[in-house]
Design a protein around this motif. Structure first.
Motif, mmCIF file in Angstrom:
data_model
loop_
_atom_site.group_PDB
_atom_site.id
_atom_site.type_symbol
_atom_site.label_atom_id
_atom_site.label_comp_id
_atom_site.label_asym_id
_atom_site.label_seq_id
_atom_site.Cartn_x
_atom_site.Cartn_y
_atom_site.Cartn_z
ATOM 1 N N PRO A 81 0.823 -1.208 0.000
ATOM 2 C CA PRO A 81 0.000 0.000 0.000
ATOM 3 C C PRO A 81 0.859 1.261 0.000
ATOM 4 N N SER A 120 0.624 3.664 1.802
ATOM 5 C CA SER A 120 0.856 4.093 3.182
ATOM 6 C C SER A 120 2.172 3.574 3.746
ATOM 7 N N GLU A 146 -2.873 8.115 7.128
ATOM 8 C CA GLU A 146 -4.220 7.687 6.746
ATOM 9 C C GLU A 146 -4.908 8.708 5.850
ATOM 10 N N ALA A 204 -3.317 8.754 2.397
ATOM 11 C CA ALA A 204 -3.635 7.501 1.702
ATOM 12 C C ALA A 204 -5.030 7.570 1.091
ATOM 13 N N LYS A 205 -5.976 8.165 1.818
ATOM 14 C CA LYS A 205 -7.331 8.319 1.284
ATOM 15 C C LYS A 205 -7.343 9.278 0.100
ATOM 16 N N MET A 249 -6.250 7.351 -2.795
ATOM 17 C CA MET A 249 -7.306 6.426 -3.210
ATOM 18 C C MET A 249 -8.345 7.119 -4.088
ATOM 19 N N ARG A 250 -8.573 8.413 -3.832
ATOM 20 C CA ARG A 250 -9.534 9.156 -4.649
ATOM 21 C C ARG A 250 -9.069 9.265 -6.100
ATOM 22 N N GLY A 300 -7.580 6.626 -7.441
ATOM 23 C CA GLY A 300 -7.450 5.236 -7.839
ATOM 24 C C GLY A 300 -6.080 4.662 -7.554
ATOM 25 N N HIS A 306 -3.795 2.896 -4.978
ATOM 26 C CA HIS A 306 -3.811 2.129 -3.738
ATOM 27 C C HIS A 306 -2.445 1.526 -3.419
ATOM 28 N N THR A 307 -1.702 1.161 -4.448
ATOM 29 C CA THR A 307 -0.456 0.417 -4.264
ATOM 30 C C THR A 307 0.731 1.147 -4.885
ATOM 31 N N ASP A 318 0.412 1.203 -8.590
ATOM 32 C CA ASP A 318 -0.473 2.277 -9.057
ATOM 33 C C ASP A 318 0.293 3.597 -9.155
#
Length: 211
Positions: free
Chosen positions: A13, A15, A22, A25-26, A29-30, A32, A34-35, A38
């Motif tokens: 991740p 993170s 946190e 990280a969010k 994620m917005r 797309g 995550h890793t 990515d």
């Protein structure tokens, strides 16, 4: 990579990278993301050319330009509202001085030191004899360690600054790019004079020219 993390993989991740908690990280994620994989494939949408350095006195009102400036005053911050702080300082080159204003970046009081040089990039505003810049990008300048001429510009989301994205992508490239396997067989790459996937992605994130 944060201390205590397990061995990195492409599916680790975001993170796991330094500076990503946190909330950030969010924000990733917005987009797309995550890793680490990515992040590596989150290629720039454009590039900013900072190879040409201007003098303050030559900058026109509304022009976006890059300057080599020395910090003249210690940053001072004022809280105007509950969720709004303003941090100001002055910097100069051989031709003029400029007032720099940053919003909600109070931490800059611990970043800028009087007498230290930085490369600033931003839009100039002229008010009479005053020269102003708001939220310019900044990079510590060391003449023995040349800064990159071309800076990647990434898609962002709320809660992610350009600097945070650049730092995260750089960390991901260093940590996980060597783990990435090529899609194409070596024979096909050589026959068509194609770079490896690792080389192609590294160049996209850190170009040395735009040609």
């Amino acid at each position: 990579m944060k201390k205590g993390e397990d061995k990195l993989t492409l599916l680790s991740p975001v993170s796991c990278l330094s500076g990503i908690g946190e909330a950030k990280a969010k924000a990733f994620m917005r987009l797309g993301i995550h890793t680490l994989r990515d992040l590596i494939f989150h290629v720039p949408r454009a590039y900013e050319d900072r190879s040409s350095v201007s003098l303050l006195q030559n900058a026109s009102d509304g022009e976006k330009a890059t300057f080599l400036l020395t910090v003249a005053t210690a940053p001072s911050s004022v809280r105007l509202k509950r969720n709004l702080t303003v941090t100001k300082l002055r910097a100069f080159d051989d031709s003029a001085s400029v007032e720099l204003t940053y919003f909600n970046q109070e931490f800059l009081k611990n970043v800028f030191a009087v007498g230290e040089p930085y490369r600033f990039t931003g839009r100039v505003e002229r008010k009479g004899r005053r020269i102003l810049m708001t939220n310019p990008q900044y990079e510590p300048y060391d003449p023995t360690l040349p800064l990159p001429d071309y800076i990647p510009v990434y898609r962002l989301s709320d809660g992610l600054s350009a600097a945070a994205m650049q730092k995260a992508c750089h960390q991901a490239l260093l940590a996980a790019l060597p783990l990435l396997e090529d899609f194409l067989p070596e024979e096909i790459r050589r026959r068509n004079t194609l770079p490896t996937l690792q080389t192609a992605l590294s160049t996209l994130h850190s170009p040395t020219s735009l040609s």
